[in-house]
Design a protein around this motif. Structure first.
Motif, PDB file in Angstrom:
ATOM      1  N   ALA A 124       0.815  -1.218   0.000  1.00 18.66           N
ATOM      2  CA  ALA A 124       0.000   0.000   0.000  1.00 18.66           C
ATOM      3  C   ALA A 124       0.847   1.266   0.000  1.00 18.66           C
ATOM      4  N   LEU A 125       2.055   1.183   0.540  1.00 21.56           N
ATOM      5  CA  LEU A 125       2.865   2.386   0.715  1.00 21.56           C
ATOM      6  C   LEU A 125       3.299   3.015  -0.619  1.00 21.56           C
ATOM      7  N   LEU A 126       3.723   2.182  -1.579  1.00 22.06           N
ATOM      8  CA  LEU A 126       4.205   2.735  -2.848  1.00 22.06           C
ATOM      9  C   LEU A 126       3.126   3.519  -3.584  1.00 22.06           C
ATOM     10  N   PRO A 127       1.918   2.965  -3.820  1.00 21.14           N
ATOM     11  CA  PRO A 127       0.899   3.757  -4.513  1.00 21.14           C
ATOM     12  C   PRO A 127       0.508   5.015  -3.741  1.00 21.14           C
ATOM     13  N   LEU A 128       0.490   4.949  -2.406  1.00 20.78           N
ATOM     14  CA  LEU A 128       0.187   6.142  -1.621  1.00 20.78           C
ATOM     15  C   LEU A 128       1.267   7.204  -1.816  1.00 20.78           C
ATOM     16  N   PHE A 129       2.520   6.762  -1.877  1.00 25.46           N
ATOM     17  CA  PHE A 129       3.639   7.664  -2.137  1.00 25.46           C
ATOM     18  C   PHE A 129       3.483   8.330  -3.506  1.00 25.46           C
ATOM     19  N   CYS A 130       3.118   7.532  -4.515  1.00 26.46           N
ATOM     20  CA  CYS A 130       2.926   8.063  -5.867  1.00 26.46           C
ATOM     21  C   CYS A 130       1.755   9.040  -5.922  1.00 26.46           C
ATOM     22  N   ILE A 131       0.703   8.759  -5.153  1.00 22.60           N
ATOM     23  CA  ILE A 131      -0.441   9.671  -5.092  1.00 22.60           C
ATOM     24  C   ILE A 131      -0.011  11.001  -4.480  1.00 22.60           C
ATOM     25  N   PHE A 132       0.776  10.945  -3.410  1.00 21.92           N
ATOM     26  CA  PHE A 132       1.304  12.163  -2.790  1.00 21.92           C
ATOM     27  C   PHE A 132       2.099  12.976  -3.814  1.00 21.92           C
ATOM     28  N   GLY A 133       2.984  12.299  -4.553  1.00 23.03           N
ATOM     29  CA  GLY A 133       3.812  12.988  -5.526  1.00 23.03           C
ATOM     30  C   GLY A 133       2.993  13.608  -6.645  1.00 23.03           C
ATOM     31  N   SER A 134       2.056  12.836  -7.208  1.00 23.35           N
ATOM     32  CA  SER A 134       1.251  13.311  -8.332  1.00 23.35           C
ATOM     33  C   SER A 134       0.341  14.470  -7.913  1.00 23.35           C
ATOM     34  N   MET A 135      -0.366  14.295  -6.808  1.00 24.93           N
ATOM     35  CA  MET A 135      -1.255  15.351  -6.332  1.00 24.93           C
ATOM     36  C   MET A 135      -0.453  16.577  -5.911  1.00 24.93           C
ATOM     37  N   GLY A 136       0.729  16.328  -5.318  1.00 25.48           N
ATOM     38  CA  GLY A 136       1.600  17.441  -4.951  1.00 25.48           C
ATOM     39  C   GLY A 136       2.011  18.250  -6.171  1.00 25.48           C
ATOM     40  N   TRP A 137       2.281  17.556  -7.285  1.00 22.27           N
ATOM     41  CA  TRP A 137       2.670  18.263  -8.510  1.00 22.27           C
ATOM     42  C   TRP A 137       1.511  19.096  -9.040  1.00 22.27           C
TER      43      TRP A 137
END
Length: 213
Positions: A124-137
């Motif tokens: 679960a951690l990797l997709p959550l990390f990617c969501i943080f990065g994408s939404m942050g961008w």
């Protein structure tokens, strides 16, 4: 008889290979820097998802180790990718903290539980990390004076692809062990849908390689 899943897997492999070839071409043209060295990430995907299965090396090396290596490299690459795109110090600092927390939790948690299986928490951690990065961008870009169409930015296509992949991976990865024992046919259906999502994701990544910045 070739199944639908086999056909989808072949299409996915073709899309990944086309991404790899284009990224190598860009590297040879001396423009790899502006492409954020995408060839590094796509080479790892090619090795793990295509070369290893062809050589049947997953029977020699625990596949959980392979996927865990992919997870760690994904953390490192997308940390680098978004940090390069965040020009303001506050965004870069927050992103560095987010990366450190997710990367550290993944290492500590999985080492603690060994590699008999990748835990749902780790997955679960990797997709959550990617969501943080994408939404942050997206938040970052909305607060900037954007020069030119947003569709001309590599980060837009990468962020869209990561968001799509991450959301569907949460639905596919988290219940994987549960449905594998309870309803393997349903799991096969989810796997087919996720393969389609993978194809869409890497098509978006492919589109991103035509952007100049």
């Amino acid at each position: 008889m070739i199944s639908k899943l086999d056909i989808l897997n072949k299409i996915y492999e073709i899309v990944v290979l086309v991404n790899l070839l284009l990224s190598i071409y860009i590297l040879m043209k001396g423009k790899s820097g502006q492409q954020f060295h995408f060839y590094v990430y796509i080479s790892v995907v090619t090795i793990i998802d295509i070369i290893f299965p062809i050589l049947k090396l997953e029977n020699v090396m625990n596949s959980n180790y392979l996927f865990f290596i992919f997870i760690l490299i994904s953390y490192l690459y997308f940390f680098y990718f978004f940090r390069k795109n965040f020009k303001e110090k506050i965004y870069r600092s927050i992103w560095t903290i987010v990366f450190s927390v997710f990367f550290g939790m993944t290492l500590i948690h999985q080492i603690r539980y060994n590699f008999d299986e990748l835990t749902s928490f780790t997955l679960a951690l990797l997709p959550l990390f990617c969501i943080f990065g994408s939404m942050g961008w997206f938040v970052y870009i909305l607060n900037q004076k954007v020069e030119g169409p947003i569709f001309d930015k590599k980060s837009f296509w990468i962020s869209c692809g990561l968001l799509i992949w991450s959301v569907f991976f949460l639905f596919r990865g988290l219940p994987m062990y549960y449905f594998n024992n309870l309803d393997p046919d349903f799991l096969k259906g989810i796997s087919m849908i996720f393969t389609i999502v993978n194809i869409i994701t890497y098509l978006l990544f492919f589109r991103s390689q035509f952007c100049e910045k």
